[in-house]
Design a protein around this motif. Structure first.
Motif, PDB file in Angstrom:
ATOM      1  N   TYR A 217     -54.454  70.013 -58.377  1.00 37.59           N
ATOM      2  CA  TYR A 217     -53.214  70.385 -57.703  1.00 37.59           C
ATOM      3  C   TYR A 217     -53.320  70.003 -56.230  1.00 37.59           C
ATOM      4  O   TYR A 217     -54.317  70.319 -55.572  1.00 37.59           O
ATOM      5  CB  TYR A 217     -52.961  71.888 -57.829  1.00 37.59           C
ATOM      6  N   ASN A 218     -52.290  69.336 -55.717  1.00 34.55           N
ATOM      7  CA  ASN A 218     -52.303  68.851 -54.340  1.00 34.55           C
ATOM      8  C   ASN A 218     -50.967  69.178 -53.683  1.00 34.55           C
ATOM      9  O   ASN A 218     -49.903  68.974 -54.284  1.00 34.55           O
ATOM     10  CB  ASN A 218     -52.515  67.339 -54.307  1.00 34.55           C
ATOM     11  N   TYR A 219     -51.010  69.671 -52.439  1.00 35.09           N
ATOM     12  CA  TYR A 219     -49.775  69.964 -51.725  1.00 35.09           C
ATOM     13  C   TYR A 219     -48.997  68.682 -51.444  1.00 35.09           C
ATOM     14  O   TYR A 219     -49.585  67.658 -51.086  1.00 35.09           O
ATOM     15  CB  TYR A 219     -50.067  70.672 -50.404  1.00 35.09           C
ATOM     16  N   GLN A 220     -47.683  68.769 -51.614  1.00 40.25           N
ATOM     17  CA  GLN A 220     -46.841  67.644 -51.217  1.00 40.25           C
ATOM     18  C   GLN A 220     -46.982  67.439 -49.706  1.00 40.25           C
ATOM     19  O   GLN A 220     -46.921  68.387 -48.933  1.00 40.25           O
ATOM     20  CB  GLN A 220     -45.375  67.927 -51.565  1.00 40.25           C
ATOM     21  N   PHE A 221     -47.170  66.198 -49.300  1.00 39.65           N
ATOM     22  CA  PHE A 221     -47.317  65.887 -47.876  1.00 39.65           C
ATOM     23  C   PHE A 221     -46.239  64.917 -47.400  1.00 39.65           C
ATOM     24  O   PHE A 221     -46.148  64.622 -46.213  1.00 39.65           O
ATOM     25  CB  PHE A 221     -48.697  65.307 -47.584  1.00 39.65           C
ATOM     26  N   GLN A 222     -45.424  64.414 -48.315  1.00 44.08           N
ATOM     27  CA  GLN A 222     -44.298  63.564 -47.968  1.00 44.08           C
ATOM     28  C   GLN A 222     -43.003  64.345 -48.196  1.00 44.08           C
ATOM     29  O   GLN A 222     -42.937  65.226 -49.059  1.00 44.08           O
ATOM     30  CB  GLN A 222     -44.307  62.286 -48.805  1.00 44.08           C
ATOM     31  N   ASP A 223     -41.960  63.989 -47.451  1.00 44.36           N
ATOM     32  CA  ASP A 223     -40.703  64.728 -47.543  1.00 44.36           C
ATOM     33  C   ASP A 223     -39.914  64.417 -48.799  1.00 44.36           C
ATOM     34  O   ASP A 223     -39.037  65.198 -49.191  1.00 44.36           O
ATOM     35  CB  ASP A 223     -39.829  64.430 -46.323  1.00 44.36           C
ATOM     36  N   GLY A 224     -40.215  63.304 -49.438  1.00 44.45           N
ATOM     37  CA  GLY A 224     -39.406  62.928 -50.590  1.00 44.45           C
ATOM     38  C   GLY A 224     -38.024  62.481 -50.142  1.00 44.45           C
ATOM     39  O   GLY A 224     -37.833  62.001 -49.024  1.00 44.45           O
ATOM     40  N   ASP A 240     -31.597  72.047 -48.179  1.00 43.28           N
ATOM     41  CA  ASP A 240     -32.241  71.326 -47.077  1.00 43.28           C
ATOM     42  C   ASP A 240     -33.653  71.892 -46.902  1.00 43.28           C
ATOM     43  O   ASP A 240     -34.039  72.857 -47.568  1.00 43.28           O
ATOM     44  CB  ASP A 240     -31.449  71.479 -45.779  1.00 43.28           C
ATOM     45  N   TRP A 241     -34.386  71.302 -45.982  1.00 47.24           N
ATOM     46  CA  TRP A 241     -35.727  71.780 -45.672  1.00 47.24           C
ATOM     47  C   TRP A 241     -35.692  72.896 -44.636  1.00 47.24           C
ATOM     48  O   TRP A 241     -35.005  72.780 -43.630  1.00 47.24           O
ATOM     49  CB  TRP A 241     -36.602  70.653 -45.131  1.00 47.24           C
ATOM     50  N   ASN A 242     -36.430  73.977 -44.899  1.00 48.14           N
ATOM     51  CA  ASN A 242     -36.806  74.921 -43.847  1.00 48.14           C
ATOM     52  C   ASN A 242     -37.929  74.311 -43.026  1.00 48.14           C
ATOM     53  O   ASN A 242     -37.891  74.262 -41.811  1.00 48.14           O
ATOM     54  CB  ASN A 242     -37.288  76.245 -44.446  1.00 48.14           C
ATOM     55  N   THR A 243     -38.953  73.847 -43.752  1.00 48.27           N
ATOM     56  CA  THR A 243     -40.105  73.181 -43.149  1.00 48.27           C
ATOM     57  C   THR A 243     -40.435  71.962 -43.996  1.00 48.27           C
ATOM     58  O   THR A 243     -40.641  72.097 -45.215  1.00 48.27           O
ATOM     59  CB  THR A 243     -41.326  74.112 -43.099  1.00 48.27           C
ATOM     60  N   ARG A 244     -40.482  70.812 -43.403  1.00 44.64           N
ATOM     61  CA  ARG A 244     -40.754  69.586 -44.150  1.00 44.64           C
ATOM     62  C   ARG A 244     -42.236  69.499 -44.534  1.00 44.64           C
ATOM     63  O   ARG A 244     -43.104  69.884 -43.744  1.00 44.64           O
ATOM     64  CB  ARG A 244     -40.353  68.360 -43.331  1.00 44.64           C
ATOM     65  N   PRO A 245     -42.532  68.954 -45.706  1.00 42.03           N
ATOM     66  CA  PRO A 245     -43.928  68.764 -46.085  1.00 42.03           C
ATOM     67  C   PRO A 245     -44.716  67.930 -45.082  1.00 42.03           C
ATOM     68  O   PRO A 245     -45.915  68.166 -44.869  1.00 42.03           O
ATOM     69  CB  PRO A 245     -43.834  68.050 -47.441  1.00 42.03           C
ATOM     70  N   SER A 246     -44.048  66.960 -44.476  1.00 43.04           N
ATOM     71  CA  SER A 246     -44.735  66.102 -43.507  1.00 43.04           C
ATOM     72  C   SER A 246     -45.163  66.866 -42.263  1.00 43.04           C
ATOM     73  O   SER A 246     -46.026  66.395 -41.515  1.00 43.04           O
ATOM     74  CB  SER A 246     -43.828  64.935 -43.098  1.00 43.04           C
ATOM     75  N   GLY A 247     -44.588  68.046 -42.038  1.00 43.21           N
ATOM     76  CA  GLY A 247     -44.981  68.873 -40.907  1.00 43.21           C
ATOM     77  C   GLY A 247     -45.649  70.163 -41.340  1.00 43.21           C
ATOM     78  O   GLY A 247     -45.703  71.128 -40.578  1.00 43.21           O
ATOM     79  N   SER A 248     -46.155  70.172 -42.576  1.00 46.97           N
ATOM     80  CA  SER A 248     -46.753  71.383 -43.135  1.00 46.97           C
ATOM     81  C   SER A 248     -48.064  71.040 -43.823  1.00 46.97           C
ATOM     82  O   SER A 248     -48.281  69.911 -44.253  1.00 46.97           O
ATOM     83  CB  SER A 248     -45.779  72.013 -44.146  1.00 46.97           C
ATOM     84  N   THR A 249     -48.931  72.025 -43.934  1.00 47.52           N
ATOM     85  CA  THR A 249     -50.179  71.854 -44.695  1.00 47.52           C
ATOM     86  C   THR A 249     -50.108  72.565 -46.039  1.00 47.52           C
ATOM     87  O   THR A 249     -51.099  72.637 -46.762  1.00 47.52           O
ATOM     88  CB  THR A 249     -51.373  72.407 -43.896  1.00 47.52           C
ATOM     89  N   SER A 250     -48.905  73.094 -46.389  1.00 49.62           N
ATOM     90  CA  SER A 250     -48.779  73.858 -47.636  1.00 49.62           C
ATOM     91  C   SER A 250     -47.541  73.458 -48.432  1.00 49.62           C
ATOM     92  O   SER A 250     -46.899  74.294 -49.055  1.00 49.62           O
ATOM     93  CB  SER A 250     -48.746  75.366 -47.337  1.00 49.62           C
ATOM     94  N   GLY A 251     -47.184  72.183 -48.397  1.00 45.15           N
ATOM     95  CA  GLY A 251     -46.160  71.663 -49.298  1.00 45.15           C
ATOM     96  C   GLY A 251     -44.724  71.816 -48.839  1.00 45.15           C
ATOM     97  O   GLY A 251     -43.807  71.438 -49.564  1.00 45.15           O
TER      98      GLY A 251
END
Length: 259
Positions: A217-224, A240-251
């Motif tokens: 299992y791997n956290y999403q790191f791209q926004d899609g 919409d995004w609250n927090t984008r995966p690209s700016g997060s370490t937890s998906g």
């Protein structure tokens, strides 16, 4: 004639008085700012009608493209109010042409008076199988107002599986027959039929994909990307995004609602 004019002498304010004035002005600012933010949110999510008739559906989803052996998300359980057909918050794993898929989440149907967990799969356009649980539990220790962990995963070359863990109840089926090479993961909301928007916003957190190479299992790191068939925030469901995966370490954290 008597002069009744009263003279006022401006006296310098002490540091303590100046600080008190500053606090009052600051409080007024935050009160007004909060009111403006709240008003903006209410205007953004003002109830409005929607129409997704026939076989059509309306979506507020995010897509990630790439080979995978499944996915995980933690979705908030909120009250849904279907119009003339359905409303569901869901995790999908599918093919790029959407011809096969497996999905899990929770749903309400216009003919039912309760929400339920469900999982489903399709091996082709006319081959759809859905399995529903009993009603979700209400109350302080119920399912509502808490997150649900939703897993969709590849079991072997001819089977996939879904598991849903709520706060009070769960839905844990056996594997189902599906030979699918998954290349798309979707999270968000689906509505069908017509009605007036009314549900609460659900967050989709801790988004992960399962590696096809080692099953990790791997956290999403791209926004899609905003999903197909989605007209973002011009009609329900909004998303919409609250927090984008690209700016997060937890998906990242995605939200969706027909609100």
């Amino acid at each position: 004639m008597t002069n009744n004019t009263v003279s006022y002498v401006a006296l310098p304010l002490s540091e303590m008085q100046l600080f008190a004035v500053f606090l009052i002005l600051l409080s007024v600012y935050f009160f007004c700012s909060s009111g403006q933010v709240k008003a903006a949110e209410l205007a953004k999510h003002a109830p409005m009608s929607y129409s997704c008739v026939g076989f059509a559906r309306c979506y507020g989803v995010n897509d990630w493209n790439g080979p995978n052996h499944g996915a995980y998300t933690e979705m908030d359980v909120v009250q849904l109010h279907a119009g003339s057909l359905i409303m569901n918050n869901t995790l999908w794993v599918t093919t790029s042409d959407l011809s096969q898929w497996a999905e899990g989440g929770y749903k309400v149907h216009s003919t039912m008076l309760y929400e339920f967990w469900y999982w489903a799969y399709s091996a082709g356009d006319t081959d759809y199988h859905e399995y529903d649980s009993g009603g979700l539990h209400t109350g302080t220790y119920g399912d509502f107002g808490h997150p649900a962990a939703v897993y969709v995963w590849w079991e072997d070359s001819s089977h996939w599986n879904v598991a849903i863990y709520g706060n009070a109840t769960s839905w844990l089926p056996n594997g189902f027959p599906l030979s699918m090479n998954a290349t798309v993961i979707q999270i968000g909301q689906e509505i069908g039929g017509s009605g007036v928007s009314s549900d609460g916003a659900a967050n989709f957190n801790y988004n992960q994909y399962i590696s096809p190479s080692n099953g990790s299992y791997n956290y999403q790191f791209q926004d899609g990307q905003i999903g197909e068939f989605v007209t973002q925030n011009t009609s329900p469901p909004y998303s919409d995004w609250n927090t984008r995966p690209s700016g997060s370490t937890s998906g990242g954290s995605w939200w969706a609602c027909t609100c």
